[in-house]
Structure formats: structure tokens, C-alpha cells
Design a protein around this motif. Structure first.
Motif, PDB file in Angstrom:
ATOM      1  N   GLU A 101       6.719   3.713  -1.637  1.00  0.00           N
ATOM      2  CA  GLU A 101       6.620   4.908  -1.557  1.00  0.00           C
ATOM      3  C   GLU A 101       5.150   5.512  -2.154  1.00  0.00           C
ATOM      4  O   GLU A 101       5.623   6.766  -1.802  1.00  0.00           O
ATOM      5  CB  GLU A 101       7.227   5.072  -4.156  1.00  0.00           C
ATOM      6  CG  GLU A 101       8.295   4.158  -3.855  1.00  0.00           C
ATOM      7  CD  GLU A 101       8.645   3.698  -5.386  1.00  0.00           C
ATOM      8  OE1 GLU A 101       7.660   3.600  -6.192  1.00  0.00           O
ATOM      9  OE2 GLU A 101       9.605   4.206  -6.142  1.00  0.00           O
ATOM     10  N   ARG A 102       4.064   4.638  -1.947  1.00  0.00           N
ATOM     11  CA  ARG A 102       3.115   5.224  -1.659  1.00  0.00           C
ATOM     12  C   ARG A 102       2.871   6.139  -0.037  1.00  0.00           C
ATOM     13  O   ARG A 102       2.455   7.005   0.289  1.00  0.00           O
ATOM     14  CB  ARG A 102       1.911   4.488  -1.287  1.00  0.00           C
ATOM     15  CG  ARG A 102       0.493   5.118  -1.139  1.00  0.00           C
ATOM     16  CD  ARG A 102      -0.432   3.863  -1.869  1.00  0.00           C
ATOM     17  NE  ARG A 102      -0.738   3.584  -0.876  1.00  0.00           N
ATOM     18  CZ  ARG A 102      -0.228   2.403  -0.787  1.00  0.00           C
ATOM     19  NH1 ARG A 102      -0.058   1.575  -2.311  1.00  0.00           N
ATOM     20  NH2 ARG A 102      -0.254   1.160   0.034  1.00  0.00           N
ATOM     21  N   GLY A 103       3.804   5.237   0.945  1.00  0.00           N
ATOM     22  CA  GLY A 103       3.726   6.103   2.574  1.00  0.00           C
ATOM     23  C   GLY A 103       2.413   6.033   3.206  1.00  0.00           C
ATOM     24  O   GLY A 103       1.562   4.995   2.117  1.00  0.00           O
ATOM     25  N   GLY A 104       2.196   5.944   4.432  1.00  0.00           N
ATOM     26  CA  GLY A 104       0.946   6.258   4.471  1.00  0.00           C
ATOM     27  C   GLY A 104       1.199   4.069   5.470  1.00  0.00           C
ATOM     28  O   GLY A 104       2.212   3.587   5.098  1.00  0.00           O
ATOM     29  N   ILE A 105      -0.336   4.383   5.912  1.00  0.00           N
ATOM     30  CA  ILE A 105      -0.743   3.044   6.173  1.00  0.00           C
ATOM     31  C   ILE A 105      -0.658   1.947   5.087  1.00  0.00           C
ATOM     32  O   ILE A 105      -1.209   2.465   4.346  1.00  0.00           O
ATOM     33  CB  ILE A 105      -1.536   2.565   6.966  1.00  0.00           C
ATOM     34  CG1 ILE A 105      -2.183   4.262   8.391  1.00  0.00           C
ATOM     35  CG2 ILE A 105      -2.194   1.445   7.129  1.00  0.00           C
ATOM     36  CD1 ILE A 105      -3.053   3.619   8.923  1.00  0.00           C
ATOM     37  N   SER A 106       0.113   1.019   5.174  1.00  0.00           N
ATOM     38  CA  SER A 106      -0.595  -0.116   3.808  1.00  0.00           C
ATOM     39  C   SER A 106      -0.658  -1.273   3.475  1.00  0.00           C
ATOM     40  O   SER A 106      -0.822  -1.957   3.874  1.00  0.00           O
ATOM     41  CB  SER A 106       1.312  -0.713   3.747  1.00  0.00           C
ATOM     42  OG  SER A 106       2.291  -0.593   3.572  1.00  0.00           O
ATOM     43  N   TYR A 107      -2.566  -0.314   3.355  1.00  0.00           N
ATOM     44  CA  TYR A 107      -3.143  -1.193   3.312  1.00  0.00           C
ATOM     45  C   TYR A 107      -3.470  -2.515   2.139  1.00  0.00           C
ATOM     46  O   TYR A 107      -3.200  -1.665   0.857  1.00  0.00           O
ATOM     47  CB  TYR A 107      -4.730  -0.819   2.874  1.00  0.00           C
ATOM     48  CG  TYR A 107      -4.996  -0.398   4.491  1.00  0.00           C
ATOM     49  CD1 TYR A 107      -5.287  -1.166   5.532  1.00  0.00           C
ATOM     50  CD2 TYR A 107      -4.970   1.356   4.991  1.00  0.00           C
ATOM     51  CE1 TYR A 107      -5.963  -0.161   6.339  1.00  0.00           C
ATOM     52  CE2 TYR A 107      -6.050   1.896   5.899  1.00  0.00           C
ATOM     53  CZ  TYR A 107      -5.616   1.195   7.182  1.00  0.00           C
ATOM     54  OH  TYR A 107      -6.238   1.552   7.743  1.00  0.00           O
ATOM     55  N   ALA A 108      -3.162  -3.477   2.072  1.00  0.00           N
ATOM     56  CA  ALA A 108      -3.209  -4.588   0.721  1.00  0.00           C
ATOM     57  C   ALA A 108      -4.016  -3.868  -0.740  1.00  0.00           C
ATOM     58  O   ALA A 108      -3.729  -4.203  -1.338  1.00  0.00           O
ATOM     59  CB  ALA A 108      -3.184  -5.339   1.394  1.00  0.00           C
ATOM     60  N   TYR A 109      -5.101  -4.028  -0.002  1.00  0.00           N
ATOM     61  CA  TYR A 109      -6.000  -3.460  -0.662  1.00  0.00           C
ATOM     62  C   TYR A 109      -5.362  -2.410  -2.043  1.00  0.00           C
ATOM     63  O   TYR A 109      -5.597  -2.583  -3.200  1.00  0.00           O
ATOM     64  CB  TYR A 109      -7.543  -2.998  -0.904  1.00  0.00           C
ATOM     65  CG  TYR A 109      -8.860  -2.666  -1.543  1.00  0.00           C
ATOM     66  CD1 TYR A 109      -8.981  -3.939  -2.344  1.00  0.00           C
ATOM     67  CD2 TYR A 109      -8.797  -1.162  -1.783  1.00  0.00           C
ATOM     68  CE1 TYR A 109      -9.706  -2.664  -3.417  1.00  0.00           C
ATOM     69  CE2 TYR A 109      -9.597  -0.822  -2.853  1.00  0.00           C
ATOM     70  CZ  TYR A 109      -9.833  -1.395  -3.172  1.00  0.00           C
ATOM     71  OH  TYR A 109     -11.017  -0.716  -4.912  1.00  0.00           O
ATOM     72  N   ASP A 110      -4.732  -1.493  -1.627  1.00  0.00           N
ATOM     73  CA  ASP A 110      -4.798   0.159  -2.328  1.00  0.00           C
ATOM     74  C   ASP A 110      -3.614  -0.146  -3.237  1.00  0.00           C
ATOM     75  O   ASP A 110      -3.799  -0.405  -4.125  1.00  0.00           O
ATOM     76  CB  ASP A 110      -4.228   1.359  -1.181  1.00  0.00           C
ATOM     77  CG  ASP A 110      -5.661   1.347  -0.046  1.00  0.00           C
ATOM     78  OD1 ASP A 110      -6.240   0.733  -1.059  1.00  0.00           O
ATOM     79  OD2 ASP A 110      -5.356   1.782   0.475  1.00  0.00           O
TER      80      ASP A 110
END
Length: 217
Positions: A101-110
């Protein structure tokens, strides 16, 4: 073009979130591209849930994985629907759409920052393969990420529990040498994937014609 998934497209199958919001809850997160999901993923989720006494394991498809060429992954909506098909019938399993849903690169921290803020009563256990443990020092904002979740390592074929400078809780699971890469190649070459992926996942793949001409790695 990256296809994002909305909560209108996929509905959670198990108990409503409100039932888990009023008390402390131990839950697992199993992230990945799930391109496609297979029985190895399900075994990991089941074994970690049972051995660590987790109330849920959320399967979390990513949008664009930070360490993989995103061109290898099919549309997020198809991967999410395959995950939904794969986990049907197991009350321990559900799915989390935060990354697609957020899209973009999926950084675990975010992702964990968002989830912890959304569910402050959840104690998260982030499940990774033993082969990923060595790369943890390179993860985005890893020291801060460690404050948001417990890391759980699981053995992979040929890789057991490596040493790490970070606190990792290891869980031993049956070694199933199944990879999404091999599955895509088998499908592309019209080879059987029966008993390697759940029947509903196989049905979805062939109904949609996924990976039929897949020459990617």
C-alpha cells in the motif's frame, strides 16, 4: 508500472483487528516478494508460530524489495492474491499490506515504525532466513530497527545459525529446498509444481497465465 494494492481489493480473512487491540499480542511478520508463495513459506510460518507461541503470523508481500531487482517480481496485486490463497484455512495466518500500500522501496525500518505506531500493543517478531542474517549490518537504519522488533532466524537448506552481532532468536524448521526462482522456471518450462505450492496458488497461477513465458532468474 508497479500495481499497488488497496484494502478494497483484498480483505483480511481471520479475526478482526479490534479483537487483538485490547491486550498485548505476540505476532510474527514474514516478509518477502512471494513470487510465488510456496509450501516452504507456510512451513516457516507454522513452525515459528508454534515454537514461539505467537498468536498470528502476518505474511507481508513487499512492493519493491531493497536487495532484489524489482523487475523480477510480477504485479503486487497478483502476489497478494496468491498469498491470500496460500494461507487459507490456517487461523494462525493472516496478511499485512503495509508495504504494497505504501509503494516504493520496502525498507523494514519504515514498515515496522508504521506498524508499531498503528498497533502499540503488538510485540513483533520479524522472521528472516539464516542466509539473510549476514546482511543485517547493511539494512536501512538497522540499529533503530532492532529497537522496534525481535529478529527470528530460521535455517535454510545448507545454512544453519550463523553468528551475528545482533540478538537473533533462531528457530529450527524442516529443510524444504523450494525456491520461488526454481518454481518460476518450472512453470515456464511446463513442469509440475504440484506439492510445491498450495493447490489454490497453482490454480491462480494457471488461471492468470503467470510465469508462462518467464525467462527471468
Amino acid at each position: 508500472m508497479q500495481h499497488t494494492v488497496t484494502t478494497l481489493e483484498v480483505k483480511a480473512q481471520n479475526q478482526p483487528e479490534t479483537e487483538l487491540e485490547s491486550r498485548s499480542v505476540r505476532v510474527g511478520l514474514l516478509g518477502g516478494t512471494f513470487n510465488p508463495p510456496h509450501l516452504g513459506h507456510l512451513v516457516i510460518g507454522e513452525q515459528v508460530a508454534r515454537q514461539l507461541e505467537l498468536e498470528k503470523v502476518y505474511f507481508m508481500p513487499n512492493a519493491i524489495p531493497p536487495h532484489v531487482d524489482h523487475k523480477e517480481a510480477i504485479a503486487a496485486v497478483d502476489r497478494v492474491k496468491m498469498v491470500q490463497a496460500a494461507i487459507q484455512g490456517n487461523s494462525l495466518f493472516d496478511f499485512e499490506l503495509a508495504e504494497v500500500e505504501r509503494g516504493g522501496i520496502s525498507y523494514a525500518y519504515d514498515t515496522l515504525l508504521t506498524l508499531v505506531q498503528k498497533h502499540p500493543n503488538y510485540e513483533y517478531y520479524f522472521i528472516i532466513g539464516a542466509d539473510e542474517v549476514a546482511y543485517l549490518p547493511t539494512w536501512h537504519r538497522i540499529d533503530e530497527l532492532m529497537q522496534l522488533t525481535h529478529f527470528v532466524g530460521v535455517n535454510r537448506p545448507g545454512v544453519s545459525a550463523p553468528k551475528s552481532e545482533f540478538p537473533i532468536q533462531f528457530v529450527t524448521v524442516p529443510d524444504l529446498d523450494i525456491s520461488s526462482t526454481d518454481l518460476r522456471q518450472k512453470i515456464a518450462h511446463h513442469e509440475s509444481v504440484r506439492y510445491l505450492v498450495p493447490d489454490l496458488v497453482a490454480a491462480y497461477i494457471f488461471e492468470k497465465g503467470l510465469y508462462q513465458d518467464d525467462d527471468r532468474n
